[in-house]
Design an enzyme around this catalytic site. Sequence first.
Site, PDB file in Angstrom:
ATOM      1  N   GLU A 191     -37.349 -12.836   9.885  1.00 54.23           N
ATOM      2  CA  GLU A 191     -36.692 -14.082  10.287  1.00 54.23           C
ATOM      3  C   GLU A 191     -35.586 -13.810  11.300  1.00 54.23           C
ATOM      4  O   GLU A 191     -34.407 -14.067  11.045  1.00 54.23           O
ATOM      5  CB  GLU A 191     -36.146 -14.805   9.050  1.00 54.23           C
ATOM      6  CG  GLU A 191     -37.264 -15.190   8.087  1.00 54.23           C
ATOM      7  CD  GLU A 191     -36.832 -16.050   6.920  1.00 54.23           C
ATOM      8  OE1 GLU A 191     -35.679 -15.932   6.496  1.00 54.23           O
ATOM      9  OE2 GLU A 191     -37.643 -16.839   6.419  1.00 54.23           O
ATOM     10  N   GLU A 385     -44.827 -15.647   4.668  1.00 51.58           N
ATOM     11  CA  GLU A 385     -44.047 -16.185   3.544  1.00 51.58           C
ATOM     12  C   GLU A 385     -44.345 -17.664   3.399  1.00 51.58           C
ATOM     13  O   GLU A 385     -44.368 -18.400   4.392  1.00 51.58           O
ATOM     14  CB  GLU A 385     -42.537 -16.042   3.781  1.00 51.58           C
ATOM     15  CG  GLU A 385     -42.008 -14.662   3.585  1.00 51.58           C
ATOM     16  CD  GLU A 385     -40.488 -14.606   3.689  1.00 51.58           C
ATOM     17  OE1 GLU A 385     -39.821 -15.577   3.259  1.00 51.58           O
ATOM     18  OE2 GLU A 385     -39.986 -13.599   4.206  1.00 51.58           O
TER      19      GLU A 385
HETATM   20  C1  BG6 Z   1     -36.930 -16.295   3.485  1.00 49.01           C
HETATM   21  C2  BG6 Z   1     -36.603 -14.830   3.369  1.00 49.01           C
HETATM   22  O1  BG6 Z   1     -35.874 -16.931   4.148  1.00 49.01           O
HETATM   23  O2  BG6 Z   1     -37.037 -17.052   2.342  1.00 49.01           O
HETATM   24  C3  BG6 Z   1     -36.819 -14.227   1.999  1.00 49.01           C
HETATM   25  O3  BG6 Z   1     -37.290 -14.052   4.325  1.00 49.01           O
HETATM   26  C4  BG6 Z   1     -36.407 -15.226   0.954  1.00 49.01           C
HETATM   27  O4  BG6 Z   1     -36.100 -13.020   1.942  1.00 49.01           O
HETATM   28  C5  BG6 Z   1     -37.256 -16.467   1.076  1.00 49.01           C
HETATM   29  O5  BG6 Z   1     -36.393 -14.743  -0.337  1.00 49.01           O
HETATM   30  C6  BG6 Z   1     -36.989 -17.530   0.037  1.00 49.01           C
HETATM   31  O6  BG6 Z   1     -35.644 -17.821   0.006  1.00 49.01           O
HETATM   32  P1  BG6 Z   1     -34.823 -17.821  -1.356  1.00 49.01           P
HETATM   33  O7  BG6 Z   1     -33.447 -18.070  -0.975  1.00 49.01           O
HETATM   34  O8  BG6 Z   1     -35.438 -18.888  -2.190  1.00 49.01           O
HETATM   35  O9  BG6 Z   1     -35.047 -16.469  -1.952  1.00 49.01           O
END
Ligand code: BG6
Length: 489
Positions: A191, A385
């Site tokens: 990101e 993701e």
């Molecule tokens: C993304 C990141 O922003 O979202 C991850 O690359 C992160 O590292 C994921 O865990 C989900 O966000 P969160 O805050 O729910 O863990």
Amino acid sequence: MTEKRFPKGFLWGGATAANQYEGGWDLGGRGPATSDTAKAVRPEERQSFEYFASPMTKAKVMVALEDKEGLYPKRWGSDFYHRYKEDIALFAEMGFKTFRLSIAWSRIFPNGDDTEPNEEGLAFYDAVFDELLKYGIEPLVTLSHYETPIHLALEYGGWKDRRVIGFFERYVRTVFECYKNKVKYWLTFNEINIMGISGYVGGGLLFEDGKQNFQDLYQAAHHQFVASSLVVKAAREINPDFKVGMMLARMQAYAATCNPLDVMEEIQKDHENLFFSDVQVRGKYPSYAQRFFKQNDIELQIEDGDLELLAQYPVDFMSFSYYMSSVVRAQEEASGEKTAGNFSMGEKNPYLEASDWGWQIDPVGLRITLNKLYDRYQVSLFIVENGLGALDKVEADGAIHDNYRIDYLKAHIKQMYEAIEDGVELMGYTPWGCIDLVSASTSEMSKRYGFIYVDADDEGNGSYDRSRKDSFFWYQKVIETNGAAALEE
Ligand code: BG6
């Protein structure tokens, strides 16, 4: 009628990152990283956005590092460090074709600027890759996922110092040489656009006056762009079969109304977000950036040869995270109810439901985004993701009936299929936190994304034993049928 399936060779899998999953922060010669200073957010502050938003100073870092009693869950994660064999066996049982993990830079170069690598760190990932390959799982490796060695933050102010490019290149060349026959897919910075929001999370930037400034943030981003091109160059030299991707937190924004001013606002939001992929995929700064730089008094220090390097070594593919969409409008005062999101607070979309953390669930938005990105770049895309952070309940018999997670993933997979039918080239799909891990934004364990449950609570208590949720068996079926099981009504 032929059954709907994903393209042959589609990379189904799951995603994690060292800073939230690996643990062992003070073991095997690993040096501390920025993520080790992230304190857990209390449940009542869940939507506060504190960690990403508050600038760090040297003093704050030192207080956190010296605090051995406080709650810093990223230091122990879900203990992959000790349990990788068990976890990989479970991924294999689900049928994973690929597994996304990151290498913690400070496990290889504990201070970041060392001249010799830590052999114990190299041996750890070597064993992990062997274990993955034993099951035919292709590693997908992020080189930097929110885990800058803390020494680089304290001594150099992180990525705002140009010397960090050289340290990063040394680290990358070391792991490329070491794993050149074991890893093919690499991602540069997780990101990368986090740099526009949190310099500390994105690159260990400190702001002694307690205020972030665009000059330093965008200078650091420039250094990461140059570093990214040097990574591609190193890949070409070390193993021409390597594929290097960039990684964007995709912020899909919709204009709140058909008022042209709102539509213009949407374009501006896209520019803010796509600036990072424009540079890395197209190999040059987009023209709209000049106006932004001017308005914000940003004067980038660009050295001779930088722009040529960007043009010569763009990335091979584009990867991104996608969790939600947002709503934008030109006149803030006219805006409706607010809700949280992965990078900021935003306006509530009346057509969408939201997760317990206020993130708006928008599967069609994924199709929209895939089409937009493919139209713009014409390179292969990879969703590295996606997922639903939710509170899971363990039943008396140990079962976890996470139908809400299945519904979320199923709806998104359907839209991925539609996008492929639209003509988008999609390489694969790795849902986030395929095994429960510590949240990036709130450092809590209760926000779970996994197919695999980890018995640990927000205080770090628990056996850390693993168990299969209902979604585990569902995803297994999805992979076995190359997506068909998710596409049925
Ligand atoms: C993304 C990141 O922003 O979202 C991850 O690359 C992160 O590292 C994921 O865990 C989900 O966000 P969160 O805050 O729910 O863990």
